[in-house]
Design an enzyme around this catalytic site. Structure first.
Site, PDB file in Angstrom:
ATOM      1  N   GLU A 130       0.846  -1.191   0.000  1.00  0.00           N
ATOM      2  CA  GLU A 130       0.000   0.000   0.000  1.00  0.00           C
ATOM      3  C   GLU A 130       0.883   1.242   0.000  1.00  0.00           C
ATOM      4  O   GLU A 130       2.110   1.155   0.019  1.00  0.00           O
ATOM      5  CB  GLU A 130      -0.942  -0.014   1.207  1.00  0.00           C
ATOM      6  CG  GLU A 130      -1.948  -1.162   1.185  1.00  0.00           C
ATOM      7  CD  GLU A 130      -2.946  -1.087   2.317  1.00  0.00           C
ATOM      8  OE1 GLU A 130      -2.949  -0.067   3.037  1.00  0.00           O
ATOM      9  OE2 GLU A 130      -3.719  -2.038   2.501  1.00  0.00           O
ATOM     10  N   HIS A 251      -8.273  10.301   4.270  1.00  0.00           N
ATOM     11  CA  HIS A 251      -7.987   9.242   3.300  1.00  0.00           C
ATOM     12  C   HIS A 251      -8.232   9.791   1.909  1.00  0.00           C
ATOM     13  O   HIS A 251      -9.276  10.383   1.629  1.00  0.00           O
ATOM     14  CB  HIS A 251      -8.866   8.020   3.544  1.00  0.00           C
ATOM     15  CG  HIS A 251      -8.345   6.789   2.884  1.00  0.00           C
ATOM     16  ND1 HIS A 251      -8.393   6.607   1.523  1.00  0.00           N
ATOM     17  CD2 HIS A 251      -7.739   5.688   3.392  1.00  0.00           C
ATOM     18  CE1 HIS A 251      -7.849   5.437   1.226  1.00  0.00           C
ATOM     19  NE2 HIS A 251      -7.441   4.859   2.338  1.00  0.00           N
ATOM     20  N   ARG A 300      -0.236   8.827   2.291  1.00  0.00           N
ATOM     21  CA  ARG A 300      -1.597   9.361   2.178  1.00  0.00           C
ATOM     22  C   ARG A 300      -1.667  10.883   2.159  1.00  0.00           C
ATOM     23  O   ARG A 300      -2.457  11.468   1.426  1.00  0.00           O
ATOM     24  CB  ARG A 300      -2.453   8.818   3.337  1.00  0.00           C
ATOM     25  CG  ARG A 300      -2.787   7.355   3.176  1.00  0.00           C
ATOM     26  CD  ARG A 300      -3.553   6.822   4.358  1.00  0.00           C
ATOM     27  NE  ARG A 300      -3.921   5.427   4.137  1.00  0.00           N
ATOM     28  CZ  ARG A 300      -4.482   4.655   5.046  1.00  0.00           C
ATOM     29  NH1 ARG A 300      -4.735   5.151   6.249  1.00  0.00           N
ATOM     30  NH2 ARG A 300      -4.796   3.411   4.777  1.00  0.00           N
ATOM     31  N   HIS A 361     -10.416  10.433   8.092  1.00  0.00           N
ATOM     32  CA  HIS A 361     -10.245   8.981   8.199  1.00  0.00           C
ATOM     33  C   HIS A 361      -9.626   8.529   9.517  1.00  0.00           C
ATOM     34  O   HIS A 361     -10.115   7.600  10.149  1.00  0.00           O
ATOM     35  CB  HIS A 361      -9.378   8.507   7.033  1.00  0.00           C
ATOM     36  CG  HIS A 361      -9.110   7.041   7.012  1.00  0.00           C
ATOM     37  ND1 HIS A 361     -10.119   6.107   6.944  1.00  0.00           N
ATOM     38  CD2 HIS A 361      -7.942   6.334   7.048  1.00  0.00           C
ATOM     39  CE1 HIS A 361      -9.599   4.893   6.932  1.00  0.00           C
ATOM     40  NE2 HIS A 361      -8.281   4.995   7.008  1.00  0.00           N
ATOM     41  N   ARG A 396      -0.014   8.803   9.441  1.00  0.00           N
ATOM     42  CA  ARG A 396       0.088   7.354   9.619  1.00  0.00           C
ATOM     43  C   ARG A 396       0.405   6.644   8.308  1.00  0.00           C
ATOM     44  O   ARG A 396      -0.193   6.941   7.271  1.00  0.00           O
ATOM     45  CB  ARG A 396      -1.218   6.800  10.195  1.00  0.00           C
ATOM     46  CG  ARG A 396      -1.234   5.277  10.314  1.00  0.00           C
ATOM     47  CD  ARG A 396      -2.476   4.783  11.008  1.00  0.00           C
ATOM     48  NE  ARG A 396      -3.689   4.992  10.247  1.00  0.00           N
ATOM     49  CZ  ARG A 396      -4.154   4.143   9.315  1.00  0.00           C
ATOM     50  NH1 ARG A 396      -3.456   3.069   8.996  1.00  0.00           N
ATOM     51  NH2 ARG A 396      -5.297   4.394   8.699  1.00  0.00           N
TER      52      ARG A 396
END
Length: 833
Positions: A130, A251, A300, A361, A396
């Site tokens: 990811e 997100h 992100r 998110h 994160r």
């Protein structure tokens, strides 16, 4: 202006239940604490309180997976680096190291509880990648239903465990504290009828917050409706410190449901991009190329900002995620949940790109904890999204959240078993109470999304702050109920977030200031700590200083230093406690202490002393007023520490033992350095050090201005008289060393002038002139004429140091620096908090 409530208005508890520990929340973090606690202590009784049913919460909505180093080609250091990069300079490296090293075993224990992850035809775990990850290290279940599988396995394990009791449909209200300020339980409201309905109290030796996030503070979020920031708000009211709450991750790829859509929004997992989907605009143009080396797989915050810029550039309110090349079979097998959600909303991802836009998110900040989940309130723990362990920094890394819940949930359980806290009696609580009109909820959410969302500015945040202040006032009496409690929690959390966001005048990670678009490490590589006091929200600027990095830069091994510190503490405590401090000092009493110089000298070892204080059971704040190598005078404060009085006094002797000893060496070294100043000669040490302390003692020599000789017998050769005898001569000894270890520096000890020329003929790098007089040293310098470096050793005193240095030798070797330097007198002066 109406103050924020420091206690929720609520009826008095009508029932009471007791447990060894109460866990608030039923996601991966909370259930891991409960299960691990009873595994480690079969006598324990744990109560789990959940706002909805046991299977609800944010964990079950997690699609992507759990990141852990399981591939033999992967390493914890690589996972650590990816996490640190995503955290943009604010991760606690030690906390991240704990995560990546303990994560694989914690994941295996999760599998032992019945969690089943996707495997390939050979039965091996399937690993995907990811955003922000440079390796395939993410396990997943059901394609894109990892959270649901994790929640299922843990819930079943908890229900099968008789030592764990569950209370569902219960909203935690406020912390109970005893007369010493230690957590001793919690009040809660159970929604329903039965033996335990209405407001009650749980009495417990420890309270664990695992209540999830605060996404509902925004109008559009991926979080479920129960994520109203209850844990953070409860912690603030209890006096706990909240850190970095301004870092809310948006997100980048949330299913766009149309203009004005609010509430929980469907997430399109980052794993879709990990499998090859790309972001495009309305014209079909890819826009992540050139933005980041990982393009569509960038962290992100990078992707969310790029999407917002592209939307502003094109005037659109969304972009698209194109995975039409997957084909229907891959969609159905790898991402069945996302595929079904898209179809429900009239989108066929097989044939058309998916409309997406950023939405709130995940909260990277939260209730500040140490490496065992302990908050600044004794007896109160936090883990999962509600906590700020330091793992996530300003942003994160994808799929680290479930891993954090596992690892730190287990660490809390281990600490609870080690401490075995017993509950005290709840003390009377006279803090002012209050409630917010629940009708303000949508207004608060709207203002937060508009002015404190992905894009922020001084103007927008000021407008939100005014709106939140106005929302505190209500013309009618507000009745205690779930809606008013949630609205009050939301307003408390929103107020803290906006206050921190307004102060942080830079763009970093998931905090994007339009009026301060650049990252500013000089001023803002720091944390914002928030507490709720009688004066309202108070913000503290705490510089980010990695002890581990500092020790490494000083040439020290952080793990070795930590081992020394723990050994020293074990000598003092032997697994027990400081009986004097426990007997004489109330558990919750807090103090401020200054480390003060009593004599003039040079300080060294401040990072080591701080490492000692950081081992305290509770949180300790350390502020330094000097740096290693600084000269200090009597009365100078070199360090200030804040924490519980018990912790400060328990750590005092060990911290001072290191600090006074190392400062003594630095002070003695500086005396010698001063004595030879201007001559060109350097003062250096020897191997005459105390067992286990060589690296620290030699560091102290450097702090005092000296230089190090060899660290040990392994990194340089010193041929002395006994070696000469054994080898049959100086030349023979020299040749033997050169042949066996061709790259090693060779120094030869001589005690007569006539020995010098043969040593030079062999090519010695350095010659140690042992017990030479000043005149003999001068003759040796003339004879050598720069063909080798010369060191004077033996019989040296400060009285003759300058005369020796002026002969032209390169070094004066002083064994007394590390062998017998007197400690520098420093002490700890305690004052009230």
């Amino acid at each position: 202006m109406v103050a924020l409530a420091r206690r929720l208005t609520a009826p008095a508890p009508g029932w009471t239940v007791e447990a060894d520990a109460v866990v608030i929340g039923s996601g991966i973090a909370g259930l891991t604490v409960a299960l691990r606690h009873v595994e480690l202590d079969p006598r324990a009784r744990v109560l789990v309180v959940t706002k909805d049913v046991l299977s609800a919460g944010s964990t079950r909505w997690a699609q992507g997976g759990i990141a852990a180093v399981l591939d033999p080609e992967d390493t914890p250091d690589e996972h650590l680096r990816d996490t640190l990069v995503a955290g943009v300079g604010l991760c606690d490296e030690e906390a991240v190291r704990v995560l990546v090293t303990e994560g694989p075993d914690a994941l295996k224990r999760l599998m032992s509880h019945g969690a089943e992850f996707d495997r390939d035809v050979d039965g091996e775990l399937q690993l995907t990648r990811e955003g922000g990850h440079h390796r395939n290290r993410i396990v997943h279940a059901g394609g894109d239903a990892t959270g649901a599988e994790v929640q299922r396995a843990l819930a079943e394990a908890v229900l099968a465990e008789p030592r764990i009791e569950v209370i569902e449909h219960a909203l935690a209200l406020d912390l109970l504290r005893d007369a010493e300020g230690r957590a001793c339980g919690v009040t809660l409201h159970v929604m329903g009828e039965g033996a335990r309905d209405g407001v009650g109290a749980v009495r417990a030796g420890a309270v664990v917050l695992a209540s999830g996030g605060m996404g509902q503070v925004y109008a559009a979020t991926t979080n479920p409706v129960v994520s109203t920031g209850d844990g953070v708000a409860l912690a603030l009211r209890a006096g706990a410190v909240v850190r970095d709450i301004e870092f809310v991750q948006f997100h980048p790829t949330v299913l766009w449901l149309g203009e004005g859509s609010t509430g929980q929004q469907p997430l399109v997992s980052e794993a879709v991009r990990g499998e090859g989907a790309v972001l495009i605009d309305a014209n079909g143009e890819r826009f992540m190329r050139g933005v980041h080396e990982l393009a569509d797989l960038a962290p992100r915050d990078v992707v969310a900002k790029a999407i917002m810029r592209q939307m502003a550039r094109t005037g659109a309110d969304h972009v698209y995620l194109d995975a039409t090349h997957f084909g229907e079979e891959k969609w159905r097998s790898r991402f069945p949940t996302i595929f079904a959600v898209c179809r429900e909303h009239g989108i066929d991802p097989v044939t058309e790109p998916i409309p997406v836009a950023p939405a709130a998110h995940y909260a990277s900040g939260g209730v500040r904890t140490d490496l065992y989940g302990r908050t600044s309130v004794p007896g109160l723990y936090a883990c999962g999204e509600v906590a700020c362990t330091g793992v996530h920094g300003a942003n994160r890394l994808a799929s680290n959240s479930l891993l954090e819940g596992l690892v730190y949930g287990e660490r809390i359980a281990a600490d609870l078993v080690a401490e075995r806290p017993a509950p005290g009696e709840p003390a009377p609580d006279d803090r002012p109470e209050g409630l917010i009109d629940p009708r303000t909820r949508t207004r608060v959410q709207s203002h937060m999304s508009r002015g404190a969302g992905v894009l922020r500015s001084d103007r927008s945040l000021a407008e939100v702050a005014r709106a939140l202040s106005d929302a505190r006032w209500t013309p009618v009496a507000v009745e205690p109920c779930t809606e008013s409690w949630e609205a009050t929690n939301l307003l408390t959390v929103a107020s803290a977030l906006v206050a921190a966001a307004a102060v942080r005048e830079e763009t970093r990670g998931s905090h994007w200031r339009e009026d301060h678009p650049d990252r500013d490490d000089a001023h803002w590589r720091a944390h914002i700590d928030i507490a709720l006091t009688a004066e309202g929200l108070t913000l503290t600027y705490t510089p980010h200083e990695e002890l581990r990095t500092e020790l490494e830069k000083a040439g020290l091994d952080p793990d070795a230093v930590l081992g020394l510190v723990r050994t020293a503490l074990e000598e003092d405590l032997a697994g027990g406690q400081d009986v004097t401090s426990v007997a004489t000092i109330p558990a919750g009493q807090r103090s401020v202490a200054d480390v003060v110089a009593r004599k003039e000298g040079v300080v060294a070892g401040l990072a080591v002393a701080e490492t000692v204080f950081r081992q305290a059971a509770g949180l300790v704040e350390v502020e330094r007023h000097a740096s290693d190598g600084d000269r200090v005078r009597p009365g100078d404060v070199v360090m200030t520490v804040r924490g519980t009085t018990r912790d400060l006094l328990t750590m005092e002797r060990t911290a001072l033992n290191f600090l006074t000893h190392l400062s003594g060496i630095a002070t003695e070294t500086r005396r010698w350095v001063d004595a030879v100043e201007g001559t060109g000669a350097r003062i250096r040490d020897t191997r005459k050090t105390l067992a286990g302390l060589r690296a620290l003692q030699k560091y102290a020599v450097r702090a005092g201005g000296g230089v190090n000789h060899r660290m040990g017998l392994h990194d340089a050769a010193l041929i002395k008289d006994n070696h000469v005898v054994a080898a049959g001569g100086v030349a023979e000894a020299f040749r033997a060393v050169r042949q066996a270890f061709p790259g090693v520096l060779i120094e030869v000890e001589v005690d007569r002038i006539d020995q010098i020329e043969p040593v030079l003929d062999e090519g010695a790098d350095e010659i140690l002139l042992d017990n030479f007089t000043v005149d003999q040293l001068a003759e040796a310098v003339r004879l050598v004429a720069g063909r080798a470096r010369l060191e004077s050793s033996g019989g040296l005193t400060l009285d003759v140091a300058r005369a020796v240095a002026e002969t032209g030798v390169d070094y004066l070797a002083v064994g007394a620096l590390t062998h017998s330097a007197p400690a520098l007198d420093l002490g700890l002066d305690l004052r009230d908090a």
